[in-house]
Write an enzyme that holds these catalytic residues in place. Structure first.
Site, short mmCIF file in Angstrom:
data_model
loop_
_atom_site.label_atom_id
_atom_site.label_comp_id
_atom_site.label_asym_id
_atom_site.label_seq_id
_atom_site.Cartn_x
_atom_site.Cartn_y
_atom_site.Cartn_z
CG HIS A 150 -12.87 16.33 15.50
ND1 HIS A 150 -12.36 17.58 15.20
CD2 HIS A 150 -11.87 15.69 16.19
CE1 HIS A 150 -11.14 17.71 15.69
NE2 HIS A 150 -10.81 16.58 16.29
CB CYS A 197 -9.45 13.57 18.16
SG CYS A 197 -10.23 13.32 19.78
#
Length: 452
Positions: A344, A363
């Site tokens: 992301h 992440c």
């Protein structure tokens, strides 16, 4: 040929070879120095007429040689640091095998010496002292500095360029400053670097098969992403990956969807470890960060309805609204996995400028994510281009786009590799998966632990 070209030719013909016996190295060094001196003396007549004296003429000549070397040969050398070949190419294993042979001989001849701590006084260009001589020797053994650079105690432009090369090879900021993190990397023993190469040769060989015409590779220790197409790297992206206690998983998967201007649903692990403690400190934390609370029937709750002294909060959904402070930034890249992780964007762009990028909860944050997203879309969804990506993000509107065909993704753990130009790269074994340090205080882990 002019005197500058002759000088550069003389220098470049004597490239440092750490594998060569020391007596032969010294012999070559003496020969190269004599030849270079002869060229300099014979070429003084080529110095511009405005020199006031032979001493001034020699000084100007040396400045010109150093300037040309630094901005021609040095920059050419630094450009070699990034190969167009992907890290997971079949040839990478062959390049590592060559590096293993070189480092085996370095170890055989005694490795390299230790660099003394700068004591909080970083060394940079212009410094003088015995520690500069030690630095020169260390950089010569690893091939970052040519032997013809000599053993002066002055931190000159040759040492500066060699140190930047070393820093680039080890994932450090190439600032040419000998600070604590660079000293730590310099002092990892040659034996450890050799074992690191041997360990990663096995890893690379296990992944050297066909990975797809197009794929994305995340190298966790390097905190770097490669977008690969037809055997060449189309783009590289700096990344931020998981902390040592919240590691980014190693896995193979496929990217199947993009979420533009996404909501962020806070994972249970972050609710427990971060959100509950923050709410105890500041009850306005959720409001400040535009995070709303919902039950599993999508009914909204207020923060006063939850007992923050227990783990009751883990029973609810915490959803952050799209926008500038959203933790996912402007886009989320989804791939199949059981760890609830994804690639992301991020509003915290400053972390990309650090040489230590292990800050996430698992992440992977992507620098210049728009370029990667455009590349992902153009291969499977041709009606998307960069201008359309920019337009969607600019509107702030939520939009989910499924790729017409998924793209392979590899989250890998490579701490040492080499390219076709013979440049050998090393990274910290941040998750201690190489198994090289039985003692947690061994060189290489000290710096890692200090940063956590």
């Amino acid at each position: 040929m002019n005197v500058l070209s002759l000088c550069r030719t003389a220098r470049l013909s004597k490239i440092a070879n750490p594998a060569m016996p020391l007596t032969q190295q010294l012999s070559r060094l003496a020969l190269g120095t004599s030849a270079l001196a002869a060229v300099v003396i014979s070429g003084l007549s080529a110095v511009p007429a405005q020199a006031d004296s032979p001493l001034e003429a020699l000084r100007q000549h040396r400045q010109r040689v150093e300037w040309e070397d630094k901005f021609d040969q040095t920059m050419e050398s630094l450009r070699e640091m990034k190969s167009g070949a992907p890290t997971l190419s079949p040839e990478t294993a062959d390049h590592i095998a060559v590096a293993i042979d070189t480092y085996s001989r370095i170890v055989q001849y005694g490795g390299w010496g230790q660099i003394r701590s700068t004591g909080g006084r970083p060394l940079r260009i212009g410094a003088k002292g015995g520690e500069v001589v030690d630095l020169r020797k260390r950089l010569m053994v690893s091939g970052d500095l040519e032997q013809t650079a000599g053993m002066s105690d002055t931190f000159d432009s040759y040492v500066d360029a060699a140190l930047r090369r070393f820093q680039l090879r080890h994932g450090l900021l190439p600032d040419g400053i000998l600070g604590d993190s660079t000293v730590t990397a310099l002092n990892v023993p040659a034996e450890v670097r050799l074992r690191q190469l041997e360990t990663n040769l096995v890893r690379l060989r296990s992944m050297s098969g066909f990975l797809g015409d197009r794929y994305v590779m995340v190298n966790i220790p390097a905190a770097e992403i490669e977008a690969v197409e037809n055997g060449l790297v189309r783009s590289r992206h700096t990344a931020v990956v998981g902390k040592i206690d919240r590691q980014t998983p190693i896995l193979n998967s496929k990217i199947y969807e993009l979420n533009f201007n996404p909501y962020w649903t806070v994972p249970v692990s972050i609710i427990r470890k971060d959100l509950i403690p923050k709410m105890k400190e500041d009850p306005e934390y959720l409001a400040k960060n535009k995070i709303r609370i919902f039950d599993w029937k999508d009914n909204e709750l207020s923060w006063q309805q939850i007992d923050w002294n227990t783990e009751e909060a883990t029973q609810y959904q915490f959803r952050q609204e799209p926008g500038e402070i959203n933790s996912l930034g402007s886009v989320r890249i989804n791939f199949h996995n059981q760890h609830q992780v994804y690639l992301h964007d991020t509003p915290s762009k400053t972390l990309f400028g650090s040489d230590y990028r292990f800050h996430s909860s698992g992440c992977v944050r992507v620098q210049n994510v728009k370029e990667l997203v455009t590349w992902l879309l153009q291969s499977t969804t041709p009606d998307w281009d960069r201008s359309k990506v920019d337009d969607v993000i600019r509107t702030g509107a939520r939009e989910d786009v499924k790729l017409k065909s998924s793209i392979p993704l590899y989250l890998t753990y490579i701490t040492a590799w080499a390219n076709a130009d013979g440049v050998v790269h090393f990274r910290d074994d941040i998750y201690n998966r190489d198994g090289l340090y039985a003692d947690p205080n061994s060189a290489g882990l000290v710096e890692t632990q200090a940063r956590l």
